[in-house]
Write a protein that holds these residues in place. Structure first.
Motif, PDB file in Angstrom:
ATOM      1  N   LYS A 111       0.832  -1.204   0.000  1.00  0.00           N
ATOM      2  CA  LYS A 111       0.000   0.000   0.000  1.00  0.00           C
ATOM      3  C   LYS A 111       0.873   1.264   0.000  1.00  0.00           C
ATOM      4  CE  LYS A 111      -3.609   2.279   2.692  1.00  0.00           C
ATOM      5  NZ  LYS A 111      -4.425   2.220   3.909  1.00  0.00           N
ATOM      6  N   ARG A 112       1.913   1.262   0.838  1.00  0.00           N
ATOM      7  CA  ARG A 112       2.818   2.414   0.930  1.00  0.00           C
ATOM      8  C   ARG A 112       3.540   2.632  -0.396  1.00  0.00           C
ATOM      9  NH1 ARG A 112       8.116   2.914   1.579  1.00  0.00           N
ATOM     10  NH2 ARG A 112       8.412   0.725   2.044  1.00  0.00           N
ATOM     11  N   LEU A 113       4.011   1.539  -1.007  1.00  0.00           N
ATOM     12  CA  LEU A 113       4.744   1.657  -2.263  1.00  0.00           C
ATOM     13  C   LEU A 113       3.833   2.103  -3.411  1.00  0.00           C
ATOM     14  CD1 LEU A 113       7.071  -1.451  -1.964  1.00  0.00           C
ATOM     15  CD2 LEU A 113       7.726   0.957  -1.758  1.00  0.00           C
ATOM     16  N   ARG A 114       2.585   1.648  -3.418  1.00  0.00           N
ATOM     17  CA  ARG A 114       1.645   2.092  -4.448  1.00  0.00           C
ATOM     18  C   ARG A 114       1.382   3.593  -4.320  1.00  0.00           C
ATOM     19  NH1 ARG A 114      -1.276  -1.816  -7.320  1.00  0.00           N
ATOM     20  NH2 ARG A 114      -0.911  -3.923  -6.569  1.00  0.00           N
ATOM     21  N   LYS A 115       1.239   4.056  -3.087  1.00  0.00           N
ATOM     22  CA  LYS A 115       1.010   5.485  -2.847  1.00  0.00           C
ATOM     23  C   LYS A 115       2.232   6.297  -3.296  1.00  0.00           C
ATOM     24  CE  LYS A 115      -0.395   8.612   0.844  1.00  0.00           C
ATOM     25  NZ  LYS A 115      -0.726   8.730   2.266  1.00  0.00           N
ATOM     26  N   GLN A 116       3.422   5.783  -2.984  1.00  0.00           N
ATOM     27  CA  GLN A 116       4.662   6.454  -3.371  1.00  0.00           C
ATOM     28  C   GLN A 116       4.783   6.499  -4.901  1.00  0.00           C
ATOM     29  OE1 GLN A 116       8.072   4.567  -1.598  1.00  0.00           O
ATOM     30  NE2 GLN A 116       9.489   6.123  -2.299  1.00  0.00           N
ATOM     31  N   LEU A 117       4.435   5.403  -5.568  1.00  0.00           N
ATOM     32  CA  LEU A 117       4.491   5.352  -7.024  1.00  0.00           C
ATOM     33  C   LEU A 117       3.502   6.325  -7.649  1.00  0.00           C
ATOM     34  CD1 LEU A 117       5.453   4.094  -9.683  1.00  0.00           C
ATOM     35  CD2 LEU A 117       3.733   2.303  -9.341  1.00  0.00           C
ATOM     36  N   LYS A 118       2.298   6.375  -7.111  1.00  0.00           N
ATOM     37  CA  LYS A 118       1.273   7.288  -7.634  1.00  0.00           C
ATOM     38  C   LYS A 118       1.747   8.734  -7.536  1.00  0.00           C
ATOM     39  CE  LYS A 118      -3.624   8.355  -7.211  1.00  0.00           C
ATOM     40  NZ  LYS A 118      -4.872   8.054  -6.511  1.00  0.00           N
ATOM     41  N   ARG A 119       2.353   9.077  -6.406  1.00  0.00           N
ATOM     42  CA  ARG A 119       2.861  10.434  -6.226  1.00  0.00           C
ATOM     43  C   ARG A 119       3.987  10.740  -7.215  1.00  0.00           C
ATOM     44  NH1 ARG A 119       2.771  14.174  -1.849  1.00  0.00           N
ATOM     45  NH2 ARG A 119       4.522  15.609  -1.981  1.00  0.00           N
ATOM     46  N   ALA A 120       4.892   9.781  -7.420  1.00  0.00           N
ATOM     47  CA  ALA A 120       5.998   9.977  -8.355  1.00  0.00           C
ATOM     48  C   ALA A 120       5.486  10.133  -9.785  1.00  0.00           C
ATOM     49  CB  ALA A 120       6.974   8.806  -8.268  1.00  0.00           C
ATOM     50  N   GLU A 121       4.476   9.342 -10.147  1.00  0.00           N
ATOM     51  CA  GLU A 121       3.898   9.459 -11.485  1.00  0.00           C
ATOM     52  C   GLU A 121       3.231  10.815 -11.677  1.00  0.00           C
ATOM     53  OE1 GLU A 121       1.428   5.962 -11.539  1.00  0.00           O
ATOM     54  OE2 GLU A 121       2.988   4.772 -12.518  1.00  0.00           O
ATOM     55  N   LEU A 122       2.530  11.296 -10.660  1.00  0.00           N
ATOM     56  CA  LEU A 122       1.890  12.607 -10.729  1.00  0.00           C
ATOM     57  C   LEU A 122       2.943  13.710 -10.873  1.00  0.00           C
ATOM     58  CD1 LEU A 122      -0.669  14.352 -10.518  1.00  0.00           C
ATOM     59  CD2 LEU A 122      -0.362  14.322  -8.047  1.00  0.00           C
ATOM     60  N   GLU A 123       4.009  13.622 -10.108  1.00  0.00           N
ATOM     61  CA  GLU A 123       5.079  14.614 -10.203  1.00  0.00           C
ATOM     62  C   GLU A 123       5.705  14.599 -11.589  1.00  0.00           C
ATOM     63  OE1 GLU A 123       7.658  13.586  -6.949  1.00  0.00           O
ATOM     64  OE2 GLU A 123       6.399  14.629  -5.484  1.00  0.00           O
ATOM     65  N   ARG A 124       5.895  13.402 -12.152  1.00  0.00           N
ATOM     66  CA  ARG A 124       6.471  13.288 -13.489  1.00  0.00           C
ATOM     67  C   ARG A 124       5.564  13.952 -14.526  1.00  0.00           C
ATOM     68  NH1 ARG A 124       6.529   7.571 -15.729  1.00  0.00           N
ATOM     69  NH2 ARG A 124       4.421   8.238 -16.248  1.00  0.00           N
ATOM     70  N   GLU A 125       4.248  13.730 -14.411  1.00  0.00           N
ATOM     71  CA  GLU A 125       3.301  14.338 -15.347  1.00  0.00           C
ATOM     72  C   GLU A 125       3.336  15.868 -15.251  1.00  0.00           C
ATOM     73  OE1 GLU A 125       1.512  12.982 -17.843  1.00  0.00           O
ATOM     74  OE2 GLU A 125       2.676  11.193 -17.322  1.00  0.00           O
ATOM     75  N   ILE A 126       3.417  16.377 -14.037  1.00  0.00           N
ATOM     76  CA  ILE A 126       3.489  17.829 -13.846  1.00  0.00           C
ATOM     77  C   ILE A 126       4.755  18.384 -14.493  1.00  0.00           C
ATOM     78  CG2 ILE A 126       3.812  19.645 -12.105  1.00  0.00           C
ATOM     79  CD1 ILE A 126       1.923  17.953 -10.287  1.00  0.00           C
ATOM     80  N   LEU A 127       5.872  17.691 -14.307  1.00  0.00           N
ATOM     81  CA  LEU A 127       7.133  18.145 -14.906  1.00  0.00           C
ATOM     82  C   LEU A 127       7.080  18.084 -16.428  1.00  0.00           C
ATOM     83  CD1 LEU A 127       9.713  16.562 -12.454  1.00  0.00           C
ATOM     84  CD2 LEU A 127       9.179  18.990 -12.730  1.00  0.00           C
TER      85      LEU A 127
ATOM     86  N   LYS B 131       4.410  18.478 -18.308  1.00  0.00           N
ATOM     87  CA  LYS B 131       3.584  19.598 -18.744  1.00  0.00           C
ATOM     88  C   LYS B 131       4.323  20.925 -18.609  1.00  0.00           C
ATOM     89  CE  LYS B 131      -0.790  17.311 -17.824  1.00  0.00           C
ATOM     90  NZ  LYS B 131      -1.987  17.272 -16.998  1.00  0.00           N
ATOM     91  N   ALA B 132       5.068  21.078 -17.535  1.00  0.00           N
ATOM     92  CA  ALA B 132       5.830  22.312 -17.340  1.00  0.00           C
ATOM     93  C   ALA B 132       6.924  22.441 -18.393  1.00  0.00           C
ATOM     94  CB  ALA B 132       6.444  22.340 -15.943  1.00  0.00           C
ATOM     95  N   THR B 133       7.575  21.347 -18.704  1.00  0.00           N
ATOM     96  CA  THR B 133       8.622  21.369 -19.732  1.00  0.00           C
ATOM     97  C   THR B 133       8.031  21.744 -21.080  1.00  0.00           C
ATOM     98  OG1 THR B 133       9.862  19.665 -18.544  1.00  0.00           O
ATOM     99  CG2 THR B 133      10.418  19.984 -20.843  1.00  0.00           C
ATOM    100  N   ALA B 134       6.905  21.151 -21.431  1.00  0.00           N
ATOM    101  CA  ALA B 134       6.257  21.469 -22.702  1.00  0.00           C
ATOM    102  C   ALA B 134       5.830  22.935 -22.738  1.00  0.00           C
ATOM    103  CB  ALA B 134       5.052  20.554 -22.915  1.00  0.00           C
ATOM    104  N   TYR B 135       5.302  23.430 -21.636  1.00  0.00           N
ATOM    105  CA  TYR B 135       4.855  24.818 -21.564  1.00  0.00           C
ATOM    106  C   TYR B 135       6.031  25.781 -21.774  1.00  0.00           C
ATOM    107  CZ  TYR B 135       3.169  29.216 -19.658  1.00  0.00           C
ATOM    108  OH  TYR B 135       2.847  30.538 -19.484  1.00  0.00           O
ATOM    109  N   PHE B 136       7.132  25.530 -21.052  1.00  0.00           N
ATOM    110  CA  PHE B 136       8.272  26.442 -21.160  1.00  0.00           C
ATOM    111  C   PHE B 136       8.983  26.309 -22.515  1.00  0.00           C
ATOM    112  CE2 PHE B 136       7.908  26.470 -16.456  1.00  0.00           C
ATOM    113  CZ  PHE B 136       7.669  27.838 -16.342  1.00  0.00           C
TER     114      PHE B 136
END
Length: 101
Positions: free
Chosen positions: A73-89, A91-96
């Protein structure tokens, strides 16, 4: 509150933050109880916990089913957060990149 009616932002030392997190990690306090004990907002304490709490030890071969499920459960939560952070990065890279053209 200050004289103009606005709250003043309190700052805390790193040592204070680590000590507050230690109440949860070592002393077994709940987030709410620890936040009340040190007179800080519970969300601030949760943020400090993410930053300063040690990573839990991975389960060994003799781990119980409950321990394995909790680690999963902890690792799934950690993975979900890392995937979300990657998606944000991404989008930010594409924007800039678009802005710099």
């Amino acid at each position: 509150m200050s004289s103009n009616g606005k709250r003043t932002r309190r700052t805390f030392s790193e040592e204070f933050k680590r000590d507050a997190v230690n109440l949860i990690v070592s002393e077994g306090y709940s987030f709410r109880a620890a936040a009340e004990a040190v007179n800080v907002n519970e969300n601030s304490l949760r943020s400090w916990h993410r930053k300063y709490a040690p990573e839990p030890e991975p389960c060994g071969p003799e781990a119980s089913l409950q321990q394995v499920l909790e680690e999963n459960k902890r690792l799934r939560k950690q993975l979900k957060r890392a995937e979300l952070e990657r998606e944000i990065l991404k989008k930010a890279t594409a924007y800039f990149a678009k802005e710099s053209q």
